[in-house]
Structures are given as structure tokens and as C-alpha cells.
Design a protein around this motif. Structure first.
Motif, mmCIF file in Angstrom:
data_model
loop_
_atom_site.group_PDB
_atom_site.id
_atom_site.type_symbol
_atom_site.label_atom_id
_atom_site.label_comp_id
_atom_site.label_asym_id
_atom_site.label_seq_id
_atom_site.Cartn_x
_atom_site.Cartn_y
_atom_site.Cartn_z
ATOM 1 N N LEU A 1 0.816 -1.208 0.000
ATOM 2 C CA LEU A 1 0.000 0.000 0.000
ATOM 3 C C LEU A 1 0.854 1.264 0.000
ATOM 4 O O LEU A 1 0.535 2.234 -0.665
ATOM 5 C CB LEU A 1 -0.928 0.011 1.221
ATOM 6 N N ALA A 2 1.941 1.250 0.766
ATOM 7 C CA ALA A 2 2.800 2.438 0.826
ATOM 8 C C ALA A 2 4.197 2.059 1.295
ATOM 9 O O ALA A 2 5.124 1.976 0.523
ATOM 10 C CB ALA A 2 2.187 3.493 1.751
ATOM 11 N N GLY A 3 4.366 1.789 2.579
ATOM 12 C CA GLY A 3 5.669 1.445 3.132
ATOM 13 C C GLY A 3 5.613 1.406 4.642
ATOM 14 O O GLY A 3 4.643 1.834 5.261
ATOM 15 N N GLY A 4 6.665 0.857 5.258
ATOM 16 C CA GLY A 4 6.729 0.780 6.710
ATOM 17 C C GLY A 4 6.389 -0.588 7.270
ATOM 18 O O GLY A 4 6.308 -0.756 8.485
ATOM 19 N N ALA B 1 13.680 -0.453 8.807
ATOM 20 C CA ALA B 1 12.318 -0.160 9.241
ATOM 21 C C ALA B 1 11.905 1.260 8.879
ATOM 22 O O ALA B 1 12.567 2.226 9.238
ATOM 23 C CB ALA B 1 12.183 -0.376 10.747
ATOM 24 N N GLY B 2 10.798 1.387 8.152
ATOM 25 C CA GLY B 2 10.289 2.693 7.767
ATOM 26 C C GLY B 2 10.905 3.271 6.512
ATOM 27 O O GLY B 2 10.536 4.374 6.093
ATOM 28 N N ILE B 3 11.801 2.537 5.865
ATOM 29 C CA ILE B 3 12.506 3.063 4.699
ATOM 30 C C ILE B 3 11.559 3.327 3.533
ATOM 31 O O ILE B 3 11.743 4.269 2.770
ATOM 32 C CB ILE B 3 13.639 2.099 4.259
ATOM 33 N N GLY B 4 10.515 2.510 3.409
ATOM 34 C CA GLY B 4 9.570 2.702 2.307
ATOM 35 C C GLY B 4 8.884 4.047 2.365
ATOM 36 O O GLY B 4 8.758 4.751 1.353
ATOM 37 N N ILE B 5 8.430 4.415 3.559
ATOM 38 C CA ILE B 5 7.786 5.712 3.734
ATOM 39 C C ILE B 5 8.770 6.829 3.417
ATOM 40 O O ILE B 5 8.438 7.810 2.746
ATOM 41 C CB ILE B 5 7.253 5.850 5.172
ATOM 42 N N LEU B 6 10.011 6.686 3.875
ATOM 43 C CA LEU B 6 11.040 7.693 3.665
ATOM 44 C C LEU B 6 11.317 7.900 2.181
ATOM 45 O O LEU B 6 11.437 9.038 1.706
ATOM 46 C CB LEU B 6 12.317 7.279 4.393
ATOM 47 N N ILE B 7 11.418 6.807 1.424
ATOM 48 C CA ILE B 7 11.678 6.911 -0.015
ATOM 49 C C ILE B 7 10.513 7.573 -0.732
ATOM 50 O O ILE B 7 10.694 8.460 -1.576
ATOM 51 C CB ILE B 7 11.963 5.522 -0.618
ATOM 52 N N ILE B 8 9.290 7.148 -0.405
ATOM 53 C CA ILE B 8 8.111 7.705 -1.072
ATOM 54 C C ILE B 8 7.986 9.199 -0.812
ATOM 55 O O ILE B 8 7.734 9.992 -1.729
ATOM 56 C CB ILE B 8 6.840 6.959 -0.612
ATOM 57 N N VAL B 9 8.174 9.600 0.444
ATOM 58 C CA VAL B 9 8.093 11.022 0.778
ATOM 59 C C VAL B 9 9.181 11.804 0.044
ATOM 60 O O VAL B 9 8.925 12.884 -0.502
ATOM 61 C CB VAL B 9 8.212 11.227 2.302
ATOM 62 N N SER B 10 10.400 11.265 0.002
ATOM 63 C CA SER B 10 11.510 11.959 -0.672
ATOM 64 C C SER B 10 11.248 12.112 -2.163
ATOM 65 O O SER B 10 11.494 13.176 -2.744
ATOM 66 C CB SER B 10 12.816 11.182 -0.448
#
Length: 251
Positions: free
Chosen positions: A22-25, A154-163
Motif C-alpha cells: 500500500l505504501a511502506g513501513g 524499518a520505515g525506509i519505504g515511507i522515507l523513499i516515497i516522501v523523498s
């Protein structure tokens, strides 16, 4: 391994697969479970990587086959991320158990607050398409992101998407595709580093990987159609992280 442990690993893997699709995390679920099960932080960090590798290979292939992923245009993000991840993984394997547990515990506190205050991304699949503006700062930015991914994940998916969304004005679906490609490509050498250091519990890693692939399939088949699924996931993540924090610092 007892039936309860087997079920727990598969369930955490499924939850991670759903969230990552769905997104990341989603790694928060698997890393939290490993720590709760009493796995030392360095081993938990390595064991967590196999499922991440197989899920992101599968996801990146699906996006590429659907025409939503341009590998050539993604190299500006991939190359610095790969170099950063190798550095981060090498350093992570050389840190003592006590220090790694402190780092992961502090990370969980940070992730808890970030989830509580961040706006929900949900399962939106279409946003306004922006232009890809390739800038010099992509290189240090994604090297730092890769370093973090190689170190903990942990949490890298959210970080990449936001960036990608903020720095390159990308819509969510394209950011998610590039995210999976980046993680898939750096995860292979990172997994090998943890293998050579003997920091993977193979049975747990395989069960988590099976769960994550199942979670990806379930999400693509059913969950993307459910309204408000992101809210349920958010609160489950909050509970999981809170339990891990208590286990890490107080038990």
C-alpha cells in the motif's frame, strides 16, 4: 519452532506485505515481532531482510511488467542508494547487541511519533503527475536513505516515497514502484553481508518471506478495494510499536 511462533511469523509477514504494498513501513511489523520474540537486535535486523528482498523483487517486477517503472530513469536514485546501503549494512553488522538494541528502540520511538503525526497516505493509486526534476542533491539524499536502509530498514519505504514525492514531484504510484526497485536492488548485497556475518535465523526469515509474498497477493487481489483500510493498519502499527518499545526498554 512451535505452532504459535510459526503462526506469529507468518501473520507478521502478511501484515508487512500488505503495508509495504500500500505504501511502506511494513518492516515495523516483522522487526517488532522478532524483538518481542527475544531475538537479539543484530540477528533480528538480518533475519528481517530476506522477506524484504523477495517482496520487493516481486513488486518491482509487477510494476515493470505493468509499464509503471522506468529502470533507466530511476538510476539517479538507485546508484547512490545502493552505495549507501552497503555502507550501512557493513556498519550494522559490526555493532554490539546492546548498542543495536538501544538504536532500534530509539528508532521505534521515532517511528511511533512519526506515524501518530503524519497524514495518512492510504491506498490512493492516482495523483496529479508532476515532472521529474533531476537535481544534484538527489545523490547525497539517496545515499543517506540507502545508508539508513542498509543499517536498519524499518520505515525506509515511507522515507523513499516522501523523498520522491517532495523532491521529484512524483505521484504515489510511481514513487511506490521506484521504492520497490531501490529496495530490491540494494537488499540482495545487504542480505549477503548479513549471511556472511551469520546474522540470519533462516527458518524465521523464510516464514516472514512467505508471509510477505502472501500479503502482497492479498492486497493486490482484495484489500485495495476496501475503504479505510489504511486507518486500521495505522492503529495496528501503533500497537505493535508500543509493545516493542515496552519490551525493549522496560522488560
Amino acid at each position: 519452532m512451535e505452532l504459535l511462533e510459526l503462526t506469529a511469523y507468518l501473520s507478521a509477514g502478511i501484515a508487512a506485505g500488505v503495508v509495504n504494498t500500500l505504501a511502506g513501513g511494513g518492516s515495523i511489523f516483522t522487526l517488532s515481532l522478532l524483538l518481542f520474540m527475544g531475538v537479539p537486535a543484530p540477528l533480528a535486523n538480518g533475519t528481517n531482510r530476506l522477506g524484504i528482498l523477495v517482496q520487493n523483487i516481486s513488486g518491482a517486477y509487477t510494476f515493470h511488467r505493468s509499464g509503471l517503472l522506468n529502470v533507466k530513469q530511476s538510476l539517479i536514485f538507485i546508484i547512490p542508494s545502493l552505495l549507501g546501503a552497503l555502507t550501512g549494512a557493513y556498519i550494522a553488522t559490526d555493532i554490539s547487541t546492546e548498542h543495536m538494541e538501544d538504536i532500534v528502540g530509539a528508532l521505534m520511538v521515532f517511528m511511533l511519533f512519526s506515524i501518530l503525526i503524519k497524514p495518512s497516505t492510504g491506498n490512493k493509486r492516482i495523483q496529479t503527475l508532476g515532472q521529474d526534476l533531476f537535481r544534484w542533491y538527489f545523490i547525497p539524499l539517496f545515499y543517506a536513505i540507502g545508508f539508513y536502509g542498509g543499517f536498519v530498514q524499518a520505515g525506509i519505504g515511507i522515507l523513499i516515497i516522501v523523498s520522491l514525492s517532495l523532491s521529484a514531484s512524483m505521484p504515489l504510484i510511481r514513487s511506490n514502484a521506484i521504492k520497490m526497485l531501490i529496495i530490491a536492488l540494494y537488499s540482495l548485497p545487504v542480505v549477503l553481508i548479513f549471511v556472511f556475518q551469520g546474522q540470519i535465523l533462516w527458518l524465521a526469515a523464510i516464514l516472514l518471506a512467505i508471509g510477505q509474498l502472501s500479503g502482497t497477493w492479498i492486497t493486490n487481489r482484495y484489500l485495495t478495494k476496501i475503504e479505510g483500510i489504511d486507518k486500521w493498519i495505522k492503529w495496528i502499527m501503533i500497537v505493535m510499536i508500543s509493545i516493542t518499545i515496552v519490551k525493549t526498554f522496560f522488560l
